[in-house]
Write a protein that holds these residues in place. Structure first.
Motif, PDB file in Angstrom:
ATOM      1  N   VAL A  97       0.844  -1.204   0.000  1.00 33.19           N
ATOM      2  CA  VAL A  97       0.000   0.000   0.000  1.00 33.19           C
ATOM      3  C   VAL A  97       0.875   1.247   0.000  1.00 33.19           C
ATOM      4  N   LEU A  98       1.891   1.270   0.836  1.00 34.16           N
ATOM      5  CA  LEU A  98       2.789   2.423   0.889  1.00 34.16           C
ATOM      6  C   LEU A  98       3.535   2.620  -0.427  1.00 34.16           C
ATOM      7  N   ARG A  99       3.949   1.531  -1.044  1.00 35.56           N
ATOM      8  CA  ARG A  99       4.641   1.625  -2.328  1.00 35.56           C
ATOM      9  C   ARG A  99       3.717   2.217  -3.393  1.00 35.56           C
ATOM     10  N   ASP A 100       2.438   1.806  -3.385  1.00 30.36           N
ATOM     11  CA  ASP A 100       1.472   2.358  -4.338  1.00 30.36           C
ATOM     12  C   ASP A 100       1.239   3.844  -4.082  1.00 30.36           C
ATOM     13  N   GLU A 101       1.132   4.238  -2.824  1.00 30.10           N
ATOM     14  CA  GLU A 101       0.947   5.657  -2.498  1.00 30.10           C
ATOM     15  C   GLU A 101       2.144   6.486  -2.944  1.00 30.10           C
ATOM     16  N   LEU A 102       3.341   5.966  -2.733  1.00 28.50           N
ATOM     17  CA  LEU A 102       4.542   6.674  -3.145  1.00 28.50           C
ATOM     18  C   LEU A 102       4.574   6.850  -4.660  1.00 28.50           C
TER      19      LEU A 102
END
Length: 74
Positions: free
Chosen positions: A50-55
């Motif tokens: 999820v964090l990778r997608d947000e970044l």
């Protein structure tokens, strides 16, 4: 002299038994630690994704904003 040799061999074997026992305990601890790491990795992987997608979304938004042709006034 044979008694001294027998005592020396006996103490050496006893020492090796102690070292083998300690090595076995370390082996069990390392296995338990490895299982704990796998469990933590499995729990963190969805959050990491999820964090990778947000970044990626933030980087794309910044690239779109910074690629403007006009001059920004301050």
């Amino acid at each position: 002299m044979p008694v001294v040799s027998l005592v020396t061999v006996g103490l050496s074997v006893a020492g090796l038994v102690v070292v083998a026992f300690c090595a076995f305990k370390v082996h069990l601890g390392v296995r338990r630690f490895g299982r704990e790491l796998d469990r933590a990795r499995a729990r963190l992987e969805p959050k990491h994704a999820v964090l990778r997608d947000e970044l990626r979304d933030l980087q794309e938004a910044r690239a779109a904003r910074d690629s403007g042709d006009g001059v920004r006034s301050s």
